[in-house]
Design an enzyme around this catalytic site. Structure first.
Site, PDB file in Angstrom:
ATOM      1  N   ASN A   1       0.894  18.556 -21.111  1.00 17.55           N
ATOM      2  CA  ASN A   1       0.534  17.507 -22.326  1.00 17.55           C
ATOM      3  C   ASN A   1       0.502  18.080 -23.514  1.00 17.55           C
ATOM      4  OD1 ASN A   1      -1.540  14.849 -22.131  1.00 17.55           O
ATOM      5  ND2 ASN A   1       0.007  14.988 -20.570  1.00 17.55           N
TER       6      ASN A   1
ATOM      7  N   ARG B   1       0.680  -1.222  -0.011  1.00 15.57           N
ATOM      8  CA  ARG B   1       0.168  -0.085  -0.119  1.00 15.57           C
ATOM      9  C   ARG B   1       0.806   1.430  -0.215  1.00 15.57           C
ATOM     10  NH1 ARG B   1      -3.600  -2.787   3.664  1.00 15.57           N
ATOM     11  NH2 ARG B   1      -5.066  -3.623   2.530  1.00 15.57           N
TER      12      ARG B   1
ATOM     13  N   HIS C   1       1.227  10.716 -27.942  1.00 17.96           N
ATOM     14  CA  HIS C   1       0.918   9.072 -27.470  1.00 17.96           C
ATOM     15  C   HIS C   1       0.641   8.430 -28.406  1.00 17.96           C
ATOM     16  CE1 HIS C   1       0.939  10.201 -22.869  1.00 17.96           C
ATOM     17  NE2 HIS C   1       2.384  10.024 -23.132  1.00 17.96           N
TER      18      HIS C   1
HETATM   19  N1  LIG Z   1       6.241  10.538 -15.338  1.00 13.66           N
HETATM   20  C1  LIG Z   1       6.251  11.711 -16.090  1.00 13.66           C
HETATM   21  O1  LIG Z   1       5.916  12.610 -15.560  1.00 13.66           O
HETATM   22  C2  LIG Z   1       7.010  11.409 -17.351  1.00 13.66           C
HETATM   23  C3  LIG Z   1       7.159  12.579 -18.102  1.00 13.66           C
HETATM   24  C4  LIG Z   1       8.120  12.339 -19.377  1.00 13.66           C
HETATM   25  C5  LIG Z   1       8.149  11.036 -19.736  1.00 13.66           C
HETATM   26  N2  LIG Z   1       7.485   9.892 -19.092  1.00 13.66           N
HETATM   27  C6  LIG Z   1       7.792   8.445 -19.719  1.00 13.66           C
HETATM   28  O2  LIG Z   1       9.164   8.414 -19.705  1.00 13.66           O
HETATM   29  C7  LIG Z   1       9.599   7.216 -20.713  1.00 13.66           C
HETATM   30  C8  LIG Z   1      10.697   7.540 -21.570  1.00 13.66           C
HETATM   31  O3  LIG Z   1      11.780   7.661 -20.706  1.00 13.66           O
HETATM   32  P1  LIG Z   1      13.221   7.887 -21.419  1.00 13.66           P
HETATM   33  O4  LIG Z   1      13.183   8.695 -22.596  1.00 13.66           O
HETATM   34  O5  LIG Z   1      14.286   8.215 -20.194  1.00 13.66           O
HETATM   35  O6  LIG Z   1      13.392   6.434 -21.798  1.00 13.66           O
HETATM   36  P2  LIG Z   1      14.002   5.063 -21.220  1.00 13.66           P
HETATM   37  O7  LIG Z   1      13.935   4.882 -19.639  1.00 13.66           O
HETATM   38  O8  LIG Z   1      13.719   4.086 -22.054  1.00 13.66           O
HETATM   39  O9  LIG Z   1      15.709   5.109 -21.517  1.00 13.66           O
HETATM   40  C9  LIG Z   1      16.211   5.367 -23.040  1.00 13.66           C
HETATM   41  C10 LIG Z   1      17.101   4.236 -23.225  1.00 13.66           C
HETATM   42  O10 LIG Z   1      18.595   4.910 -22.516  1.00 13.66           O
HETATM   43  C11 LIG Z   1      19.277   3.872 -21.606  1.00 13.66           C
HETATM   44  N3  LIG Z   1      19.898   4.503 -20.670  1.00 13.66           N
HETATM   45  C12 LIG Z   1      19.289   5.297 -19.485  1.00 13.66           C
HETATM   46  N4  LIG Z   1      20.218   6.138 -19.084  1.00 13.66           N
HETATM   47  C13 LIG Z   1      21.283   5.779 -19.794  1.00 13.66           C
HETATM   48  C14 LIG Z   1      22.676   6.301 -19.339  1.00 13.66           C
HETATM   49  N5  LIG Z   1      22.834   7.361 -18.600  1.00 13.66           N
HETATM   50  N6  LIG Z   1      23.779   5.950 -20.232  1.00 13.66           N
HETATM   51  C15 LIG Z   1      23.369   4.995 -21.194  1.00 13.66           C
HETATM   52  N7  LIG Z   1      22.110   4.368 -21.361  1.00 13.66           N
HETATM   53  C16 LIG Z   1      21.039   4.816 -20.785  1.00 13.66           C
HETATM   54  C17 LIG Z   1      18.079   3.114 -21.245  1.00 13.66           C
HETATM   55  O11 LIG Z   1      18.356   1.701 -20.688  1.00 13.66           O
HETATM   56  C18 LIG Z   1      17.169   3.098 -22.476  1.00 13.66           C
HETATM   57  O12 LIG Z   1      17.583   2.164 -23.515  1.00 13.66           O
HETATM   58  C19 LIG Z   1       8.211   6.916 -21.357  1.00 13.66           C
HETATM   59  O13 LIG Z   1       7.627   5.849 -20.958  1.00 13.66           O
HETATM   60  C20 LIG Z   1       7.441   8.232 -21.182  1.00 13.66           C
HETATM   61  O14 LIG Z   1       6.070   7.788 -21.065  1.00 13.66           O
HETATM   62  C21 LIG Z   1       7.258  10.317 -17.978  1.00 13.66           C
HETATM   63  O1  LIG Z   2       3.927  15.669 -15.701  1.00  7.90           O
HETATM   64  C1  LIG Z   2       2.972  15.816 -16.510  1.00  7.90           C
HETATM   65  O2  LIG Z   2       1.700  16.171 -15.939  1.00  7.90           O
HETATM   66  C2  LIG Z   2       3.212  15.625 -17.794  1.00  7.90           C
HETATM   67  O3  LIG Z   2       2.185  15.519 -18.743  1.00  7.90           O
HETATM   68  C3  LIG Z   2       4.323  15.186 -18.371  1.00  7.90           C
HETATM   69  C4  LIG Z   2       4.581  14.577 -19.677  1.00  7.90           C
HETATM   70  O4  LIG Z   2       5.750  15.044 -20.332  1.00  7.90           O
HETATM   71  C5  LIG Z   2       4.679  12.981 -19.453  1.00  7.90           C
HETATM   72  O5  LIG Z   2       4.909  12.330 -20.659  1.00  7.90           O
HETATM   73  C6  LIG Z   2       3.510  12.207 -18.655  1.00  7.90           C
HETATM   74  O6  LIG Z   2       3.691  11.072 -18.422  1.00  7.90           O
HETATM   75  C7  LIG Z   2       2.130  12.361 -19.523  1.00  7.90           C
HETATM   76  O7  LIG Z   2       1.437  12.103 -18.737  1.00  7.90           O
HETATM   77  P1  LIG Z   2      -0.186  11.404 -19.265  1.00  7.90           P
HETATM   78  O8  LIG Z   2      -1.058  11.748 -17.973  1.00  7.90           O
HETATM   79  O9  LIG Z   2      -0.611  12.136 -20.364  1.00  7.90           O
HETATM   80  O10 LIG Z   2      -0.058   9.916 -19.250  1.00  7.90           O
END
Ligand SMILES: NC(=O)c1ccc[n+]([C@@H]2O[C@H](COP(=O)([O-])OP(=O)(O)OC[C@H]3O[C@@H](n4cnc5c(N)ncnc54)[C@H](O)[C@@H]3O)[C@@H](O)[C@H]2O)c1
Ligand SMILES: O=C(O)C(=O)C[C@@H](O)[C@H](O)[C@H](O)COP(=O)(O)O
Ligand SMILES: [Zn+2]
Length: 360
Positions: A243, A119, A250
């Site tokens: 967004n 949780r 997406h």
């Molecule tokens: N939670 C949020 O607010 C938010 C915001 C933006 C994106 N996202 C999510 O984030 C994800 C994309 O993240 P990303 O672009 O970091 O991708 P990722 O985590 O897949 O990393 C990209 C690649 O780089 C490699 N890598 C990571 N760090 C490294 C380093 N320092 N040196 C060498 N290789 C390295 C990884 O193994 C992977 O192959 C998506 O799923 C997206 O939806 C979430």
């Molecule tokens: O933090 C946020 O809020 C964002 O929308 C940041 C975005 O860059 C990110 O990709 C986020 O994960 C998108 O969220 P979602 O709610 O559209 O899935």
């Protein structure tokens, strides 16, 4: 070291930013109130470079770790199940702190596991991609993909701290830096036009990863995101602006089972098409539209989608979390560094933009 605080009452935390911070991770964790009973989640690419540094610094404080396959496919319920199993085997309990060592995939997945295991347990983000350092590690959006829909299962769950070592970017290739820049350019277009112009003027130094440029990018981006998240943690209204580019982006990202476009690349293409829609609706003039397209094309070249792909993207758009009462919600540019949220965009206009594509 720079320290930014995210002020969210009892869910607030600090973001620590500097070159070489991994070498001080033990001290910074103590500042975040975390001493022992640590379980690390990473992926194979990242672990190869950085897991040993954490293990040697944290030593007996680490009860175990789990190394995932790199890539978007790991952001799934199935992977979460494997992590729960490893955590149970390692004797994790309610006092365990998870450390996410990796990019946005590892961060979103770790946050989701932290939010659900027993949780809810503590977690700390140690982002290692540009995208995760400027965006995904803060704000508390955690989750997984399901049935080819992005982030459709998840929660808002804030970390206890974020530790950003900009030196980790040195092991990324240029495509990953550009991937992160997609979200950075987004901040300029939604909130800070001067920053957008600065990014355009300094792209070459940024791509060379000159430290003062990277520090500027990370701090400016996180400041913008933090201000928005502090105002609207759970995305009731203003947070939707983060967004921009994502409603269409997406959909683009899900094409070919996430194998063609990285998240940031898809967001760049989404921002181009959403800017086209804005122009068609008369919200921005042609001159500003051309400026946006010229600038974003330096990151990713515009793409023409097949009829099949257009359909798949439209299907994803119709399942977007922002949609209200069956209406698609889009964040659209309305002027330099300004966007607004629209829930009355004609579906036909979105279809037309996907069919026509952007021209440069
Ligand atoms: N939670 C949020 O607010 C938010 C915001 C933006 C994106 N996202 C999510 O984030 C994800 C994309 O993240 P990303 O672009 O970091 O991708 P990722 O985590 O897949 O990393 C990209 C690649 O780089 C490699 N890598 C990571 N760090 C490294 C380093 N320092 N040196 C060498 N290789 C390295 C990884 O193994 C992977 O192959 C998506 O799923 C997206 O939806 C979430
Ligand atoms: O933090 C946020 O809020 C964002 O929308 C940041 C975005 O860059 C990110 O990709 C986020 O994960 C998108 O969220 P979602 O709610 O559209 O899935
Ligand atoms: Zn994003």
């Amino acid at each position: 070291m720079d320290v930014l605080s995210v002020d969210l009452k009892d869910r607030g935390y600090n973001i620590y930013i500097d070159k070489g911070l991994l070498r001080n991770i033990d001290d910074i964790l103590l500042e975040c109130g975390i001493d022992d009973n640590i379980f690390i989640i990473s992926d194979r690419n990242v672990a190869k470079h950085y897991l040993d540094i954490l293990l040697s610094k944290l030593n007996t404080k680490v009860t175990g770790y789990c190394i995932l396959e790199p890539g978007e496919q790991s952001k799934s319920i199935d992977t979460a199940k494997k992590v729960y199993e490893k955590m149970l085997e390692a004797g994790c309990n309610r006092k365990t702190t998870l450390i996410s060592l990796g990019g946005g995939v590892v961060g979103d997945l770790t946050g989701f596991v932290a939010a659900t295991f027993m949780r809810g347990i503590n977690f700390v983000q140690v982002p290692t991609t540009l995208l995760s350092q400027v965006d995904s590690s803060i704000g508390g959006k955690v989750g997984v993909n399901f049935k080819n829909y992005k982030n459709i299962i998840g929660s808002f769950y804030q970390p206890k701290g974020v530790i950003i070592d900009t030196e980790t970017l040195k092991t990324l290739d240029e495509r990953e830096i550009i991937n992160g820049l997609g979200e950075v350019f987004k901040y300029g277009l939604i909130m800070d036009y001067d920053f957008f112009l600065w990014l355009n003027d300094n792209l070459n130094s940024i791509l060379k990863l000159e430290n003062n440029y990277i520090m500027n990018i990370v701090k400016k981006s996180l400041n913008i995101k933090k201000i928005i998240v502090q105002k609207d943690e759970k995305e009731s209204n203003i947070r939707k602006v983060l967004n921009f580019g994502h409603t269409i982006g997406h959909g683009i990202e899900t094409l070919d089972d996430f194998n063609t476009f990285k998240h940031g690349e898809a967001v760049v293409l989404g921002m181009m098409l959403e800017s086209l829609i804005s122009t068609e609706m008369g919200l921005i003039d042609r001159k500003y539209y051309i400026k946006i397209i010229d600038s974003l094309s330096r990151l990713v070249s515009p793409v023409k989608f097949s009829a099949f792909e257009q359909k798949q993207i439209m299907n994803a758009i119709k399942h977007d979390k922002k949609n209200e009462k069956g209406k698609i919600v889009l964040v659209l540019p309305i002027g330099k560094g300004r966007v607004n949220i629209y829930n009355n965009v004609d579906e036909k206009l979105i279809e037309k933009s996907l069919k026509d594509g952007v021209v440069i």
